[in-house]
Design a protein around this motif. Structure first.
Motif: not given
Length: 132
Positions: A111-125
């Motif tokens: 099984x693939x294990x991942x770390x999910x890190x959401x950012x604020x909606x206004x974040x511009x990469x």
């Protein structure tokens, strides 16, 4: 350490998802006599661990929010209008294809294990990471 590579997946003007390679600039950080490398800080909206079982295959979908997906274990193939790419341990994906056709996942090793890190909606990469 060289700049950290990340892959952005975004919605193009054609309504399809596409990949873009970016790098995160690293700066020196002195820890006593040692010198390390660190990126600038960025805001996050949370953190969760996810496990996708092997064999799981999803239809095309869009993420609910902009988020980093860091593979810890396993491997996945992600397909979109911009082609296919494989991601394994240590790879960083920034998913922001919130509209349009989206992308599909095919688990390769799991099984693939991942770390999910959401950012604020206004974040511009692109204010944090740059083209290589």
């Amino acid at each position: 350490m060289a700049n950290k590579k990340i892959v952005r997946i975004y919605t193009g003007n054609d309504g399809r998802s596409h990949f873009e390679d970016l790098v995160v600039p690293m700066n020196e950080l002195k820890l006593g006599e040692r010198v390390s490398q660190r990126s600038s800080m960025l805001p996050v909206a949370g953190l969760s661990f996810r496990e996708n079982p092997l064999g799981r295959s999803e239809e095309f979908h869009c993420p609910r929010q902009k988020q980093f997906v860091i593979t810890l274990y396993g491997a996945v193939e992600i397909s979109c209008g911009g082609g296919k790419r494989c991601f394994g341990p240590g790879d960083v994906l920034f998913a922001e294809d919130l509209t349009g056709e989206g992308h599909a996942n095919r688990e390769l090793i799991g099984p693939r294990e991942s770390l999910i890190i959401p950012v604020p909606a206004d974040f511009e990469i692109k204010r944090w990471a740059v083209a290589p």
